[in-house]
Design a protein around this motif. Structure first.
Motif, mmCIF file in Angstrom:
data_model
loop_
_atom_site.group_PDB
_atom_site.id
_atom_site.type_symbol
_atom_site.label_atom_id
_atom_site.label_comp_id
_atom_site.label_asym_id
_atom_site.label_seq_id
_atom_site.Cartn_x
_atom_site.Cartn_y
_atom_site.Cartn_z
ATOM 1 N N GLY A 110 0.738 -1.172 0.116
ATOM 2 C CA GLY A 110 0.018 0.054 -0.002
ATOM 3 C C GLY A 110 0.652 1.178 0.242
ATOM 4 N N LYS A 111 2.119 1.228 -0.136
ATOM 5 C CA LYS A 111 3.074 2.219 0.032
ATOM 6 C C LYS A 111 2.832 2.959 -1.329
ATOM 7 C CE LYS A 111 6.248 0.892 3.721
ATOM 8 N NZ LYS A 111 7.522 0.485 3.936
ATOM 9 N N THR A 112 2.751 2.128 -2.419
ATOM 10 C CA THR A 112 2.340 2.677 -3.776
ATOM 11 C C THR A 112 0.626 2.335 -4.125
ATOM 12 O OG1 THR A 112 4.525 2.481 -4.572
ATOM 13 C CG2 THR A 112 2.861 2.523 -6.245
ATOM 14 N N GLN A 113 0.274 3.412 -4.441
ATOM 15 C CA GLN A 113 -1.184 3.419 -4.997
ATOM 16 C C GLN A 113 -1.391 3.348 -6.459
ATOM 17 O OE1 GLN A 113 -3.476 3.013 -2.486
ATOM 18 N NE2 GLN A 113 -2.115 3.282 -0.965
ATOM 19 N N LEU A 114 -2.513 2.495 -6.890
ATOM 20 C CA LEU A 114 -2.774 2.629 -8.210
ATOM 21 C C LEU A 114 -4.248 3.117 -8.510
ATOM 22 C CD1 LEU A 114 -2.415 1.359 -11.276
ATOM 23 C CD2 LEU A 114 -3.511 -0.548 -10.310
ATOM 24 N N HIS A 115 -4.282 4.045 -9.482
ATOM 25 C CA HIS A 115 -5.591 4.638 -9.588
ATOM 26 C C HIS A 115 -5.801 4.514 -11.305
ATOM 27 C CE1 HIS A 115 -5.225 6.808 -5.921
ATOM 28 N NE2 HIS A 115 -3.837 6.962 -6.123
ATOM 29 N N LEU A 116 -6.983 4.323 -11.436
ATOM 30 C CA LEU A 116 -7.696 4.099 -13.022
ATOM 31 C C LEU A 116 -8.601 5.147 -13.326
ATOM 32 C CD1 LEU A 116 -6.076 1.257 -12.788
ATOM 33 C CD2 LEU A 116 -8.028 0.328 -14.253
ATOM 34 N N SER A 117 -8.621 5.692 -14.345
ATOM 35 C CA SER A 117 -9.612 6.827 -14.643
ATOM 36 C C SER A 117 -9.799 6.669 -16.133
ATOM 37 C CB SER A 117 -9.157 8.181 -14.564
ATOM 38 O OG SER A 117 -8.014 8.416 -15.150
ATOM 39 N N LEU A 118 -11.179 6.934 -16.772
ATOM 40 C CA LEU A 118 -11.517 6.567 -18.104
ATOM 41 C C LEU A 118 -11.395 8.035 -18.746
ATOM 42 C CD1 LEU A 118 -12.592 4.373 -19.757
ATOM 43 C CD2 LEU A 118 -14.957 5.050 -19.294
ATOM 44 N N GLY A 119 -10.851 8.193 -19.929
ATOM 45 C CA GLY A 119 -10.702 9.333 -20.644
ATOM 46 C C GLY A 119 -11.711 9.295 -21.621
ATOM 47 N N ASN A 120 -11.332 9.064 -22.941
ATOM 48 C CA ASN A 120 -12.605 9.258 -24.089
ATOM 49 C C ASN A 120 -12.980 8.079 -24.089
ATOM 50 O OD1 ASN A 120 -12.054 11.854 -24.930
ATOM 51 N ND2 ASN A 120 -10.509 11.167 -26.321
ATOM 52 N N VAL A 121 -14.542 7.966 -24.113
ATOM 53 C CA VAL A 121 -15.147 6.753 -24.176
ATOM 54 C C VAL A 121 -15.315 6.241 -25.411
ATOM 55 C CG1 VAL A 121 -15.995 7.167 -21.696
ATOM 56 C CG2 VAL A 121 -17.289 7.776 -23.889
ATOM 57 N N ARG A 122 -15.790 4.813 -25.655
ATOM 58 C CA ARG A 122 -16.160 4.391 -26.837
ATOM 59 C C ARG A 122 -17.280 4.561 -27.170
ATOM 60 N NH1 ARG A 122 -16.397 0.215 -23.551
ATOM 61 N NH2 ARG A 122 -18.218 -1.099 -23.535
ATOM 62 N N THR A 123 -17.773 4.262 -28.620
ATOM 63 C CA THR A 123 -19.434 4.042 -28.872
ATOM 64 C C THR A 123 -19.735 2.786 -29.049
ATOM 65 O OG1 THR A 123 -18.773 4.287 -31.341
ATOM 66 C CG2 THR A 123 -19.356 6.551 -30.165
ATOM 67 N N ILE A 124 -21.100 2.697 -28.795
ATOM 68 C CA ILE A 124 -21.542 1.492 -28.818
ATOM 69 C C ILE A 124 -22.727 1.536 -29.975
ATOM 70 C CG2 ILE A 124 -20.602 0.638 -26.776
ATOM 71 C CD1 ILE A 124 -23.511 0.881 -25.606
ATOM 72 N N LYS A 125 -23.219 0.439 -30.244
ATOM 73 C CA LYS A 125 -24.498 0.365 -31.223
ATOM 74 C C LYS A 125 -25.768 -0.403 -30.373
ATOM 75 C CE LYS A 125 -25.218 -2.243 -34.718
ATOM 76 N NZ LYS A 125 -24.888 -3.054 -36.035
ATOM 77 N N VAL A 126 -26.786 0.218 -30.218
ATOM 78 C CA VAL A 126 -27.981 -0.654 -29.670
ATOM 79 C C VAL A 126 -29.077 -0.509 -30.652
ATOM 80 C CG1 VAL A 126 -29.362 -0.692 -27.792
ATOM 81 C CG2 VAL A 126 -27.073 0.314 -27.406
ATOM 82 N N THR A 127 -29.672 -1.516 -30.857
ATOM 83 C CA THR A 127 -30.845 -1.734 -31.834
ATOM 84 C C THR A 127 -32.041 -1.862 -30.843
ATOM 85 O OG1 THR A 127 -29.392 -2.939 -33.126
ATOM 86 C CG2 THR A 127 -31.733 -3.239 -33.687
ATOM 87 N N ILE A 128 -33.099 -0.864 -31.606
ATOM 88 C CA ILE A 128 -34.478 -1.133 -30.782
ATOM 89 C C ILE A 128 -35.287 -1.761 -32.006
ATOM 90 C CG2 ILE A 128 -36.365 0.425 -30.386
ATOM 91 C CD1 ILE A 128 -33.928 0.974 -28.449
ATOM 92 N N ILE A 129 -36.152 -2.685 -31.355
ATOM 93 C CA ILE A 129 -36.745 -3.565 -32.309
ATOM 94 C C ILE A 129 -38.275 -3.554 -31.551
ATOM 95 C CG2 ILE A 129 -35.027 -4.957 -33.231
ATOM 96 C CD1 ILE A 129 -35.884 -7.094 -31.596
ATOM 97 N N GLY A 130 -39.051 -4.083 -32.337
ATOM 98 C CA GLY A 130 -40.473 -4.407 -32.004
ATOM 99 C C GLY A 130 -41.310 -3.238 -32.159
ATOM 100 N N GLU A 131 -42.460 -3.159 -31.233
ATOM 101 C CA GLU A 131 -43.330 -1.909 -31.327
ATOM 102 C C GLU A 131 -42.809 -0.595 -30.738
ATOM 103 O OE1 GLU A 131 -46.178 -2.476 -33.144
ATOM 104 O OE2 GLU A 131 -45.383 -4.524 -33.274
ATOM 105 N N ALA A 132 -41.860 -0.003 -31.304
ATOM 106 C CA ALA A 132 -41.338 1.054 -30.775
ATOM 107 C C ALA A 132 -41.608 2.327 -31.816
ATOM 108 C CB ALA A 132 -39.564 1.016 -30.769
ATOM 109 N N GLN A 133 -41.877 3.616 -31.219
ATOM 110 C CA GLN A 133 -42.101 4.355 -32.162
ATOM 111 C C GLN A 133 -40.835 4.853 -33.364
ATOM 112 O OE1 GLN A 133 -44.931 6.156 -31.482
ATOM 113 N NE2 GLN A 133 -44.642 7.741 -33.257
ATOM 114 N N SER A 134 -39.707 4.617 -32.871
ATOM 115 C CA SER A 134 -38.509 4.752 -33.837
ATOM 116 C C SER A 134 -37.748 3.596 -33.848
ATOM 117 C CB SER A 134 -38.037 6.200 -33.809
ATOM 118 O OG SER A 134 -38.799 7.117 -33.816
ATOM 119 N N PRO A 135 -37.952 2.577 -34.397
ATOM 120 C CA PRO A 135 -36.942 1.369 -34.203
ATOM 121 C C PRO A 135 -35.730 1.442 -35.064
ATOM 122 C CG PRO A 135 -38.759 0.897 -35.984
ATOM 123 C CD PRO A 135 -39.197 2.051 -34.935
#
Length: 379
Positions: A110-135
Motif C-alpha cells: 500500500g506504499k504505492t497506490q494505483l488509480h484508474l480513470s477513463l478518458g475518451n469513451v467508446r461508442t456502442i451500437k444498440v438496436t431497438i426492435i418491436g413496437e417502438a415509435q422509432s425502431p
C-alpha cells in the motif's frame, strides 16, 4: 457525435395519447443524455477504443494513458499487455495491479497506490426492435444507460408495451423492465448499463383497461395478468373527491354484444379486469341526505342540517328568528312527496308556532320552509 461532442436529439413530438405513460416520451424538456463529467462508474464495462489512464502515486510515481485495442488488450510500460475487455473498472484495476506487482512491489504493502480513470469513451451500437415509435440502430456513448436509449427511441408505438420491455444480450433476455415502476414511484430498479450490440425490444401489449369518470388521472392503463381493480385505481392516483365509491361500472366486450357489470367496493381487491374493459366511476348524487331549507323573511336563510327532532320552530330559531317585515299569519312548507318528484304544500301560522299555541311541525328531508315578507304578499 458531432465535432467530438455527444449531441442527443429530442424525439419528434407525438400527438397527445390516451395511453398512460406515453406522453412521457413527448416531453421536449426531458433530457436523458448521460452525464459525461461524472467519475467513471465502478460497474462500467471496458471495451475496445476506451481510453484508460493509469496513475501510480506514493513510493513510486508514473502515469500512462493508452487505448484498449480491438483485441481487448491494454499496454502497460514495463509490464506488457493485459487483457481487460469485458471487465468492469474494479475488475480491471485488480488485474492490472497484479500485473504491476513485479515492477512495483510496494503496491502489495500500500506504499504505492494505483488509480484508474477513463478518458475518451467508446461508442456502442444498440438496436431497438418491436413496437417502438422509432425502431432502428442507435450509436450512443458507452456511458449511456438503458433509459437513455429508451427515450431516444421515442418510446413505444400505440400497440407497444411499457410493462415488459426486454433487454436482449447474446440472444438471451437478460432483463425485463416495467416502466410503470419509474412512472409511479420514480424508481429505476437497476441502473442498466448497455453493451455493444445490445437489443431493446418493445413487445405488443397484452391487456389494456380504460378508466374514466371520477378518478384523478383518467387514461387507458396497461395491466399485468394478476393486477386487480385496486391496482388500476392506484395507478390513476385514486378516486376523485365526488366519486361514488361503492360500485365500479365495468363495460366488457362479449362474444356478440357488450356487457355491463357492477363490481362492489368489497371486491375491488379481488376483481381482475379483462382486456378492453372500460371502468367508470360515477359522481355521487347531487341530492342531500339530511338537508332542510328555510327562505324568506328570516335573518339567516339557507340550507340547514336535518337533525333528529328538528321542527319548524327549531329551524326558525337556527335562522336567528324572523325579521320585522315577515308576514306571520301564513307560511308554508314545500315537501317532496314519497315516490315521485312532486311537492306538496303544508301551510302553517307563524304567529301560532312562535307562541306555542299550536303543535309544532316536524320536518323531513328536503323540506323547504318559506316565510314571506309583507311586501311580497302585497305584490
Amino acid at each position: 457525435l458531432r465535432d467530438s461532442t455527444w449531441v442527443y436529439e429530442v424525439p419528434a413530438i407525438k400527438k397527445t395519447t390516451p395511453y398512460y405513460g406515453y406522453d412521457f416520451f413527448n416531453n421536449p424538456n426531458i433530457n436523458f443524455a448521460p452525464n459525461l463529467n461524472i467519475s467513471t462508474p465502478a460497474n462500467y464495462v471496458l471495451g475496445p477504443n476506451d481510453e484508460l489512464t493509469i496513475t501510480i502515486t506514493g513510493m513510486n510515481e508514473n502515469t500512462n494513458t493508452s487505448v484498449i485495442t480491438r483485441e481487448g488488450n491494454y499496454e502497460i510500460p514495463r509490464a506488457g499487455l493485459v487483457y481487460i475487455q469485458g471487465l468492469t473498472i474494479e475488475q480491471a484495476k485488480a488485474k492490472i495491479k497484479k500485473k504491476l506487482l513485479m515492477a512495483y512491489p510496494a503496491l502489495a504493502s500500500g506504499k504505492t497506490q494505483l488509480h484508474l480513470s477513463l478518458g475518451n469513451v467508446r461508442t456502442i451500437k444498440v438496436t431497438i426492435i418491436g413496437e417502438a415509435q422509432s425502431p432502428g440502430d442507435y450509436t450512443v456513448s458507452s456511458l449511456s444507460s438503458f433509459f437513455n436509449v429508451l427515450y431516444l427511441s421515442g418510446g413505444p408505438s400505440e400497440a407497444g408495451s411499457l410493462r415488459k420491455i426486454e433487454l436482449i444480450r447474446g440472444n438471451k433476455v437478460v432483463e425485463t423492465i416495467d416502466f410503470y415502476q419509474f412512472l409511479q414511484k420514480g424508481v429505476m430498479s437497476k441502473d442498466l448499463r448497455l453493451e455493444d450490440q445490445d437489443v431493446i425490444r418493445f413487445p405488443l401489449y397484452q391487456k389494456r383497461v380504460s378508466l374514466h369518470g371520477e378518478v384523478k388521472r383518467p387514461a387507458i392503463y396497461e395491466l399485468l395478468d394478476t393486477e386487480t381493480l385496486t391496482t388500476l385505481i392506484n395507478y390513476a392516483g385514486g378516486l376523485g373527491d365526488e366519486a361514488f365509491k361503492e360500485v365500479a361500472k365495468i363495460g366488457q366486450v362479449g362474444s356478440k354484444e357488450r356487457l355491463l357489470k357492477d363490481v362492489p367496493a368489497a371486491d375491488f381487491s379481488y376483481y381482475i379486469p379483462r382486456n378492453a374493459d372500460s371502468v367508470v366511476f360515477e359522481k355521487i348524487s347531487p341530492r342531500y341526505a339530511n338537508r332542510v331549507i328555510i327562505n324568506g323573511a328570516v335573518y339567516r336563510p339557507g340550507n340547514y342540517e336535518l337533525t333528529d327532532g328538528l321542527t319548524v320552530l327549531k329551524l326558525i330559531q337556527k335562522a336567528n328568528g324572523i325579521r320585522e317585515e315577515a308576514f306571520i299569519n301564513r307560511a308554508y312548507i314545500k315537501r317532496l312527496l314519497p315516490g315521485n318528484a312532486e311537492r306538496a304544500f303544508v301551510a302553517f301560522n307563524v304567529k301560532d308556532i312562535l307562541a306555542g299555541t299550536v303543535a309544532d311541525i316536524p320536518l323531513f328531508r328536503e323540506d323547504s320552509v318559506v316565510i314571506s315578507a309583507q311586501d311580497d304578499i302585497k305584490d
